[in-house]
Design an enzyme around this catalytic site. Structure first.
Site, PDB file in Angstrom:
ATOM      1  N   ASP A   1       2.711  -7.018   2.086  1.00 48.10           N
ATOM      2  CA  ASP A   1       1.672  -6.229   2.757  1.00 48.10           C
ATOM      3  C   ASP A   1       2.252  -4.984   3.426  1.00 48.10           C
ATOM      4  O   ASP A   1       1.683  -4.451   4.381  1.00 48.10           O
ATOM      5  CB  ASP A   1       0.893  -7.063   3.776  1.00 48.10           C
ATOM      6  CG  ASP A   1      -0.424  -6.401   4.199  1.00 48.10           C
ATOM      7  OD1 ASP A   1      -1.114  -5.856   3.320  1.00 48.10           O
ATOM      8  OD2 ASP A   1      -0.739  -6.406   5.408  1.00 48.10           O
TER       9      ASP A   1
ATOM     10  N   THR B   1      -7.858   1.304   2.233  1.00 48.51           N
ATOM     11  CA  THR B   1      -9.213   1.757   2.573  1.00 48.51           C
ATOM     12  C   THR B   1      -9.214   3.192   3.087  1.00 48.51           C
ATOM     13  O   THR B   1     -10.258   3.850   3.080  1.00 48.51           O
ATOM     14  CB  THR B   1      -9.841   0.839   3.624  1.00 48.51           C
ATOM     15  OG1 THR B   1      -9.018   0.818   4.794  1.00 48.51           O
ATOM     16  CG2 THR B   1      -9.996  -0.585   3.087  1.00 48.51           C
TER      17      THR B   1
ATOM     18  N   HIS C   1      -4.026 -13.083   2.275  1.00 52.78           N
ATOM     19  CA  HIS C   1      -3.606 -13.355   3.648  1.00 52.78           C
ATOM     20  C   HIS C   1      -3.892 -14.781   4.126  1.00 52.78           C
ATOM     21  O   HIS C   1      -4.471 -14.997   5.206  1.00 52.78           O
ATOM     22  CB  HIS C   1      -4.273 -12.358   4.598  1.00 52.78           C
ATOM     23  CG  HIS C   1      -3.942 -10.921   4.310  1.00 52.78           C
ATOM     24  ND1 HIS C   1      -2.772 -10.525   3.706  1.00 52.78           N
ATOM     25  CD2 HIS C   1      -4.655  -9.776   4.530  1.00 52.78           C
ATOM     26  CE1 HIS C   1      -2.769  -9.202   3.584  1.00 52.78           C
ATOM     27  NE2 HIS C   1      -3.897  -8.724   4.059  1.00 52.78           N
TER      28      HIS C   1
ATOM     29  N   ARG D   1     -10.226  -4.848  -5.032  1.00 50.50           N
ATOM     30  CA  ARG D   1     -10.233  -5.550  -3.754  1.00 50.50           C
ATOM     31  C   ARG D   1     -11.545  -5.306  -3.020  1.00 50.50           C
ATOM     32  O   ARG D   1     -11.954  -4.171  -2.799  1.00 50.50           O
ATOM     33  CB  ARG D   1      -9.061  -5.064  -2.906  1.00 50.50           C
ATOM     34  CG  ARG D   1      -8.799  -5.922  -1.671  1.00 50.50           C
ATOM     35  CD  ARG D   1      -7.718  -5.286  -0.827  1.00 50.50           C
ATOM     36  NE  ARG D   1      -7.093  -6.253   0.075  1.00 50.50           N
ATOM     37  CZ  ARG D   1      -6.476  -5.928   1.207  1.00 50.50           C
ATOM     38  NH1 ARG D   1      -6.409  -4.666   1.574  1.00 50.50           N
ATOM     39  NH2 ARG D   1      -5.923  -6.848   1.968  1.00 50.50           N
TER      40      ARG D   1
ATOM     41  N   HIS E   1       0.843  -1.195   0.000  1.00 54.09           N
ATOM     42  CA  HIS E   1       0.000   0.000   0.000  1.00 54.09           C
ATOM     43  C   HIS E   1       0.879   1.246   0.000  1.00 54.09           C
ATOM     44  O   HIS E   1       2.011   1.217   0.497  1.00 54.09           O
ATOM     45  CB  HIS E   1      -0.899   0.036   1.234  1.00 54.09           C
ATOM     46  CG  HIS E   1      -1.675  -1.218   1.467  1.00 54.09           C
ATOM     47  ND1 HIS E   1      -2.757  -1.587   0.699  1.00 54.09           N
ATOM     48  CD2 HIS E   1      -1.532  -2.201   2.401  1.00 54.09           C
ATOM     49  CE1 HIS E   1      -3.249  -2.722   1.137  1.00 54.09           C
ATOM     50  NE2 HIS E   1      -2.522  -3.118   2.171  1.00 54.09           N
TER      51      HIS E   1
END
Length: 291
Positions: A245, A72, A178, A121, A28
């Site tokens: 991640d 998000t 994950h 996603r 991200h």
């Protein structure tokens, strides 16, 4: 003590360099809130986790490709991802947050495609506040099929079983994040693991070998997640990918050096041929690299 810890700022080289064209299937990026305003209700913000910091980590680890997954934090506004893709260059792809398929028009989605976005996603963690209703999910999935994108699933904290009926019958590529949010205490007997393996046998499902350090209940060196990852590799060696991640959002303990996570993958897959598939060949197929 902070509520959440930041990423390790000093990534080191792994004990063994990964193969050429290794891909980080999920990281991200964030930025200056004056330029990239977070959603007012965003549960976390990490403005120091910029594309420059991410690329520094990739250079240290020997990673040449990656997929920038919309956090998000920014909801349907993908400016931070589009700008990061411009800076990162043609070896990088993007993955949208599926909320954009609800809130933005077709012209915006086409702009994301032109920028290098190839998937969306779907988040099933309700506390993140960007979920879709079942009807909205189906409409979005239909649009992804038209675009030729893949579906990406972020499971709930307790795994995929509460949401899997929404996507188990899709006929486009579906990537489950994950380790399926497996329960490390149950290992390969966890219903989430058994269901993920069942889905992998369909031929269009993929699984991401990531978050082992958080899924582990034993702590470092995370031995309890090895059988789970190994079960997925054995079930579908051509449809597993690996991800850092980075920058490890919502970490309640200091994240490891990212080299340790690549080295964990080496323990999942000690064979060089398997690593080549997981780090290079499989992501090239799923994310649209022309190797």
């Amino acid at each position: 003590m902070p509520e959440y810890y930041p990423f390790n700022p000093d990534p080191r080289a792994p004990v063994e360099a990964p193969p050429a064209r290794t891909c980080d299937a999920q990281f991200h990026v964030f930025g200056d809130p004056a330029v990239y305003p977070p959603r007012p209700e965003a549960p976390f913000k990490m403005p120091s986790a910029t594309i420059d910091a991410a690329l520094k980590m990739h250079r240290a680890l020997g990673i040449e490709r990656g997929v920038i997954v919309q956090a998000t934090t920014y909801g349907a506004d993908h400016s931070v991802v589009v700008d990061a893709l411009k800076k990162a260059g043609p070896d990088y792809r993007g993955c949208a947050n599926a909320i954009a398929l609800k809130e933005r028009d077709d012209g915006y989605i086409e702009e994301l495609h032109d920028a290098g976005v190839r998937g969306a996603r779907f988040t099933f963690r309700k506390e993140l506040g960007v979920g879709l209703s079942p009807r909205e999910f189906q409409r979005a999935a239909d649009r992804l099929k038209e675009l030729g994108w893949y579906v990406k699933i972020q499971p709930e904290k307790d795994g995929i079983m509460g949401s899997v009926e929404l996507y188990e019958n899709l006929d486009i590529p579906v990537l489950i994040d994950h380790l399926g949010r497996a329960d490390a205490n149950l290992g390969v007997d966890d219903p989430n693991v058994r269901k993920t393996i069942e889905l992998l046998k369909k031929g269009n499902f993929w699984v991401m070998l990531s978050l082992g350090e958080k899924i582990s209940t034993q702590g470092h060196p995370w031995n309890d997640v090895l059988p789970i990852a190994r079960a997925y590799i054995d079930a579908a060696p051509d449809r597993v990918v690996w991800a850092s991640d980075w920058p490890h959002p919502l970490s309640k303990s200091p994240p490891p050096n990212d080299a340790e996570l690549l080295e964990l993958l080496y323990r999942y897959a000690p064979d060089a041929g398997e690593r080549q598939k997981i780090l290079v060949d499989n992501p090239a197929k799923l994310f649209g690299y022309d190797d």
